[in-house]
Design a protein around this motif. Sequence first.
Motif, PDB file in Angstrom:
ATOM      1  N   LYS A 117       0.889  -1.259  -0.077  1.00  0.00           N
ATOM      2  CA  LYS A 117      -0.131  -0.046  -0.177  1.00  0.00           C
ATOM      3  C   LYS A 117       0.830   1.117  -0.005  1.00  0.00           C
ATOM      4  CE  LYS A 117      -2.721  -0.957   3.509  1.00  0.00           C
ATOM      5  NZ  LYS A 117      -4.055  -0.926   4.416  1.00  0.00           N
ATOM      6  N   PRO A 118       0.270   2.487  -0.414  1.00  0.00           N
ATOM      7  CA  PRO A 118       1.108   3.556  -0.514  1.00  0.00           C
ATOM      8  C   PRO A 118       2.125   3.905   0.786  1.00  0.00           C
ATOM      9  CG  PRO A 118      -1.024   4.200  -1.369  1.00  0.00           C
ATOM     10  CD  PRO A 118      -1.122   2.573  -0.811  1.00  0.00           C
ATOM     11  N   LYS A 119       1.425   3.699   2.079  1.00  0.00           N
ATOM     12  CA  LYS A 119       2.177   4.225   3.158  1.00  0.00           C
ATOM     13  C   LYS A 119       3.199   2.933   3.586  1.00  0.00           C
ATOM     14  CE  LYS A 119      -1.192   7.442   4.798  1.00  0.00           C
ATOM     15  NZ  LYS A 119      -2.693   6.863   4.602  1.00  0.00           N
ATOM     16  N   VAL A 137       3.242  -2.155  -6.595  1.00  0.00           N
ATOM     17  CA  VAL A 137       3.506  -0.715  -5.897  1.00  0.00           C
ATOM     18  C   VAL A 137       2.287   0.041  -6.008  1.00  0.00           C
ATOM     19  CG1 VAL A 137       4.842   1.342  -5.339  1.00  0.00           C
ATOM     20  CG2 VAL A 137       6.053  -0.991  -5.848  1.00  0.00           C
ATOM     21  N   MET A 138       1.447   0.034  -5.064  1.00  0.00           N
ATOM     22  CA  MET A 138       0.079   0.899  -5.100  1.00  0.00           C
ATOM     23  C   MET A 138       0.488   2.384  -5.169  1.00  0.00           C
ATOM     24  SD  MET A 138      -2.495  -1.452  -5.453  1.00  0.00           S
ATOM     25  CE  MET A 138      -3.795  -0.228  -5.187  1.00  0.00           C
ATOM     26  N   THR A 139      -0.349   2.891  -6.196  1.00  0.00           N
ATOM     27  CA  THR A 139      -0.194   4.359  -6.303  1.00  0.00           C
ATOM     28  C   THR A 139      -1.439   4.950  -6.011  1.00  0.00           C
ATOM     29  OG1 THR A 139      -0.544   3.955  -8.813  1.00  0.00           O
ATOM     30  CG2 THR A 139       1.719   4.366  -7.978  1.00  0.00           C
ATOM     31  N   VAL A 140      -2.582   4.395  -5.282  1.00  0.00           N
ATOM     32  CA  VAL A 140      -3.625   4.856  -4.526  1.00  0.00           C
ATOM     33  C   VAL A 140      -3.919   3.948  -3.339  1.00  0.00           C
ATOM     34  CG1 VAL A 140      -4.807   5.789  -6.829  1.00  0.00           C
ATOM     35  CG2 VAL A 140      -5.567   3.345  -5.765  1.00  0.00           C
ATOM     36  N   GLU A 141      -4.697   4.531  -2.377  1.00  0.00           N
ATOM     37  CA  GLU A 141      -4.948   3.787  -1.467  1.00  0.00           C
ATOM     38  C   GLU A 141      -6.148   2.580  -2.054  1.00  0.00           C
ATOM     39  OE1 GLU A 141      -4.101   3.155   1.550  1.00  0.00           O
ATOM     40  OE2 GLU A 141      -3.092   4.843   1.829  1.00  0.00           O
ATOM     41  N   PRO A 142      -5.939   1.295  -1.745  1.00  0.00           N
ATOM     42  CA  PRO A 142      -6.712   0.244  -2.404  1.00  0.00           C
ATOM     43  C   PRO A 142      -7.910   0.389  -1.972  1.00  0.00           C
ATOM     44  CG  PRO A 142      -4.934  -0.513  -0.744  1.00  0.00           C
ATOM     45  CD  PRO A 142      -4.677   0.636  -0.879  1.00  0.00           C
ATOM     46  N   GLY A 143      -8.919  -0.124  -2.873  1.00  0.00           N
ATOM     47  CA  GLY A 143     -10.363  -0.036  -2.518  1.00  0.00           C
ATOM     48  C   GLY A 143     -11.123   0.462  -3.456  1.00  0.00           C
TER      49      GLY A 143
END
Length: 216
Positions: A117-119, A137-143
């Motif tokens: 996740k981003p953080k 590598v996520m580039t938004v908060e998933p959901g």
Amino acid sequence: MPIAKISPSLLSGDFGILAAECKRMVSHGADWLHMDVMDGHFVPNITIGAPVISCLTKHLDAFLDCHMMVSNPEKWVDDFAKAGASLYCFHIEATQDASALIDKIHAAGMKAGVAVKPKTPISTVMDLGNKMDMCLVMTVEPGFGGQRFMAECMPKVKELRARYPDLDIEVDGGIAAENIEAAAKAGANVIVAGTSIFKAEDISATIESFRTTVNT
Ligand code: DX5
Ligand code: ZN
């Protein structure tokens, strides 16, 4: 860096005609199909599970890139393998033993991906580089689809690429014409995009331009 793979996110498609949407993306040049699996617990949304994947694989022969936004990812490995998933990408935040989970995924006959996740610092997955098949590598908060690309995640991609020149590195969230270059420059080669592909006037051209940006 490995060649580009463009993986449209079906979350932006019409779930009522999911197989047709998958085929439409393949006909526009998609390399992989990104299936967002959400359990309403790891993320505040619910989408699809193994029963849907299993119906889909009866209608198409495509590489299914399954993004598991679920708690207890260990629980669904066998069901997804049986359903015909190609790659099982779990979140590092959701497991106590990533290394054992990768072994379990491989034993079930799928490729293994690990998502952050981003953080979440990239150091949490750094040592898995030779074991996992892909890092997301996520580039938004998933959901949810349709969120803004977080450029602040690019240093994580860069750091991972510097250590693992041959690893598939996927980015997911808000990818569009205005940031694909930043993602590619950082070292991402697997590109997930929902909104920017499904809403494009020319889907084939959008996929092709993402591919060209990564490969050049
Ligand atoms: C978000 C999902 C993404 C999402 C991307 O939790 O993991 O795959 O569908 O959609 P866009 O490209 O619209 O941000
Ligand atoms: Zn996703």
